[in-house]
Design a protein around this motif. Structure first.
Motif, PDB file in Angstrom:
ATOM      1  N   SER A   3      -8.467  31.153  49.127  1.00  0.00           N
ATOM      2  CA  SER A   3      -9.179  32.428  49.261  1.00  0.00           C
ATOM      3  C   SER A   3      -8.427  33.511  48.516  1.00  0.00           C
ATOM      4  CB  SER A   3      -9.300  32.811  50.735  1.00  0.00           C
ATOM      5  OG  SER A   3     -10.034  31.849  51.460  1.00  0.00           O
ATOM      6  N   SER A  32     -12.122  37.586  49.366  1.00  0.00           N
ATOM      7  CA  SER A  32     -12.609  37.205  50.694  1.00  0.00           C
ATOM      8  C   SER A  32     -12.479  38.357  51.669  1.00  0.00           C
ATOM      9  CB  SER A  32     -11.828  35.986  51.214  1.00  0.00           C
ATOM     10  OG  SER A  32     -12.022  34.864  50.386  1.00  0.00           O
ATOM     11  N   THR A 108      -8.897  34.469  60.513  1.00  0.00           N
ATOM     12  CA  THR A 108     -10.114  34.891  59.831  1.00  0.00           C
ATOM     13  C   THR A 108     -11.096  33.720  59.698  1.00  0.00           C
ATOM     14  OG1 THR A 108      -9.403  34.350  57.585  1.00  0.00           O
ATOM     15  CG2 THR A 108      -8.675  36.467  58.492  1.00  0.00           C
ATOM     16  N   SER A 109     -12.311  34.036  59.270  1.00  0.00           N
ATOM     17  CA  SER A 109     -13.317  32.986  59.086  1.00  0.00           C
ATOM     18  C   SER A 109     -12.903  31.991  58.014  1.00  0.00           C
ATOM     19  CB  SER A 109     -14.667  33.610  58.730  1.00  0.00           C
ATOM     20  OG  SER A 109     -14.561  34.384  57.543  1.00  0.00           O
ATOM     21  N   GLU A 110     -11.985  32.397  57.137  1.00  0.00           N
ATOM     22  CA  GLU A 110     -11.473  31.497  56.096  1.00  0.00           C
ATOM     23  C   GLU A 110     -10.364  30.594  56.618  1.00  0.00           C
ATOM     24  OE1 GLU A 110     -13.292  35.085  54.438  1.00  0.00           O
ATOM     25  OE2 GLU A 110     -11.599  34.796  55.809  1.00  0.00           O
ATOM     26  N   ASP A 249      -4.358  29.178  50.269  1.00  0.00           N
ATOM     27  CA  ASP A 249      -5.127  28.103  50.892  1.00  0.00           C
ATOM     28  C   ASP A 249      -4.420  27.718  52.187  1.00  0.00           C
ATOM     29  OD1 ASP A 249      -6.517  25.898  51.676  1.00  0.00           O
ATOM     30  OD2 ASP A 249      -6.231  24.744  49.835  1.00  0.00           O
TER      31      ASP A 249
END
Length: 574
Positions: A3, A32, A108-110, A249
């Protein structure tokens, strides 16, 4: 999947300027999310009419936030209207603007894990955690509570970790103020081992060299590293860097390779510090040991049934929390350099260098011999890199010592060893040229009734059994001036040295092998003993008699770094 993230320094109410800049960047390179380090809002006690209008625009949606943005507590409190909105909107100021909290762990959503500790240390509170979640103060209890996060991809803190500049060559910006540092933040960073640690520094930007953490015992091959970055404020008059973009990542495995230019961690866990009046525990198998040898065996006299120390106790392993990291001078992919503890030589031994220059070349892999390395690939890469370090040291001597010094490198390869390594010492070329170095090793071996030395090449030594090896290197000479340093320097700089000086003789090297059978009682200090006698340093044969103070050790390590910097391939950009 990686991200893209962008971090910004203290905004302090300059929303229009900052969000406009983010919008332009977002249109070119989609991120992101963004993180606002430091103070997003102006000081609540100093709000102006203009500040109130900017807050109104933000709360009413008239000033759009171009991408999801997280913020925490900086060095001053939040404006009352922002606190009111956070209370009723469950941490959301407006669309795309989210409050991390003063002491928080957010995923986070990532899948990126963010740990945040805002405010400055409240010295008035000596125990427990702070109760007000919006005031710009935290306690040591707040920091310790975050240890439970266990890990982090990104750590945010208003203040710097204590000792963060130790071992770094990066200078503070000239127009930057001396940053506030806290030990509890250093402990937090050392515990969580984040990939990135962000803070803010007003007028200046600061990015330290990456630093690696001690590998955990259950993961000895993982060497996590942290990048510490402190951003200037968006309104800094110095125009220093206030934006930092990177990709991360969260699922990427921790690499065993270290970033270019990485140093050992400067952070020391406070809870591991020993009381001044506490007796020191003798250290086993250590070139740093100063314990009571009447109660503990020396390294070469390990008890028959006693297992060798693991990486956590080995004083050549980065996983040992007691490693003297201030001696480390260079770290590459498979090995590192360190100045010797209790060096044989003195700063006066080599007037042209002005340091002892007793160097150890140490593999990162914890094995007694190179043959014991886990894979053939590791054996090859480690040997190649150790030789590359040795070649770089030779280049340094050719230039910095004006070609007047050669070198002697030796190693002991025994299956009963702990962590194999090479030792390196300069030696005057006249001593080499007269054959005195080779003769000294042969005579001492005969005196000790060891097998005879053999003059032969064995490469990386894998499959050779147990042995003692010594390399004797002599630099080449030129017609312009015997061992002309300028010619060597020109060659290193990529220029045509032949146009200025004619090579009379190339560099030369002799390799001597002393085969060792398992039942032979061999003195692991044999190499030091020979070199000590050869250099007239018989009183310094035992390193315990030569131990220096830490400040002197640091000074000599820093001096060596300066000498070696031009030749240190580990500093090259990847």
């Amino acid at each position: 999947m990686a991200s893209k993230i962008i971090v910004i320094g203290s905004v302090e109410g300059h929303f229009s300027t900052v969000f406009s800049k983010l919008a332009k960047l977002q249109s070119k390179t989609p991120f992101s999310f963004a993180i606002a380090a430091g103070d997003l809002f102006p000081d609540a006690s100093l709000l102006s009419t203009e500040d109130d209008e900017a807050i109104d625009a933000l709360l009413n949606g008239q000033l759009p936030v171009p991408l999801p943005t997280y913020f925490g507590i900086g060095r001053h409190g939040l404006p009352p209207r922002i606190i009111e909105r956070l209370e009723v909107a469950q941490g959301e100021v407006c669309q795309n603007l989210y409050f991390l909290g003063k002491r928080s762990t957010t995923k986070t959503s990532e899948g990126i894990r963010i740990v945040s500790l805002g405010g400055v240390l409240d010295a008035a509170v000596t125990a427990g955690q702070s109760q007000d979640k919006y005031l710009p103060f935290h306690t040591e209890g707040d920091a310790r509570a975050l240890h439970g996060a266990n890990s982090a991809d990104i750590l945010l803190s208003s203040c710097w970790p204590a000792s963060i500049r130790t071992g770094s060559r990066v200078q503070l910006p000239e127009d930057g103020a001396e940053p506030a540092e806290e030990q509890c933040i250093a402990d937090l960073c050392a515990t969580l081992r984040p990939r990135y640690h962000f803070s803010t520094s007003g007028e200046g930007f600061y990015e330290r060299e990456p630093f690696f953490h001690v590998p955990k015992e259950d993961k000895p091959d993982e060497r996590p590293s942290t990048r510490f970055i402190s951003l200037a404020s968006a309104s800094a008059k110095s125009k220093a860097k206030w934006l930092y973009a990177f990709s991360i990542d969260p699922k990427a495995p921790v690499s065993s390779a270290l970033p270019a230019g990485a140093t050992a961690s400067p952070l020391n866990l406070a809870q591991k510090r020993q009381r001044p009046d506490a007796p020191s525990e003798p250290q086993h198998f250590s070139r740093y040991a100063n314990g009571d040898s009447s109660h503990y065996p020396r390294p070469h006299k390990r008890r028959r049934n006693q297992p060798p120390p693991g990486p956590g106790e080995c004083f050549f392993c980065l996983s040992n929390p007691n490693l003297s990291t201030h001696l480390i001078t260079s770290i590459a992919t498979d090995s590192y350099l360190t100045t010797a503890k209790g060096p044989l030589t003195l700063a006066t031994t080599y007037p042209g260098l002005q340091i002892p220059c007793h160097i150890l070349l140490i593999p990162l892999t914890h094995v007694p011999t190179l043959s014991a390395a886990p894979t053939k690939a590791t054996q090859v890469s480690t040997y190649v890199e150790l030789q590359r370090y040795r070649s770089a040291l030779h280049s340094m001597l050719s230039v910095k010592a004006a070609g007047k010094l050669g070198s002697v490198t030796w190693e002991v390869s025994r299956n009963r060893g702990v962590h194999f390594h090479w030792q390196f010492l300069p030696i005057p070329i006249d001593t080499i040229g007269k054959g005195l170095v080779e003769a000294a090793f042969r005579v001492e071996a005969e005196n000790e009734q060891y097998p005879s030395f053999q003059k032969r090449e064995i490469g990386n030594g894998v499959g050779e059994g147990e042995y003692f090896r010594v390399w004797i290197w002599k630099p080449g000479s030129t017609q312009r001036g015997l061992n002309d340093s300028k010619a060597t320097e020109d060659k290193i700089d990529g220029q045509d040295a032949d146009a200025k000086s004619k090579l009379v003789s190339p560099s030369s090297e002799t390799q001597l092998i002393l085969p060792l059978v398992p039942e032979l009682r061999f003195d692991i200090q044999f190499g030091r003993k020979v070199m000590g006698k050869l250099l007239g340093l018989e009183k310094r044969l035992d390193w315990r008699d030569c131990v220096q103070g830490e400040e002197e050790e640091k000074a000599e390590a820093d001096h060596f770094k300066d000498l070696f910097k031009q030749f240190d391939f580990s500093l090259e950009d990847e």
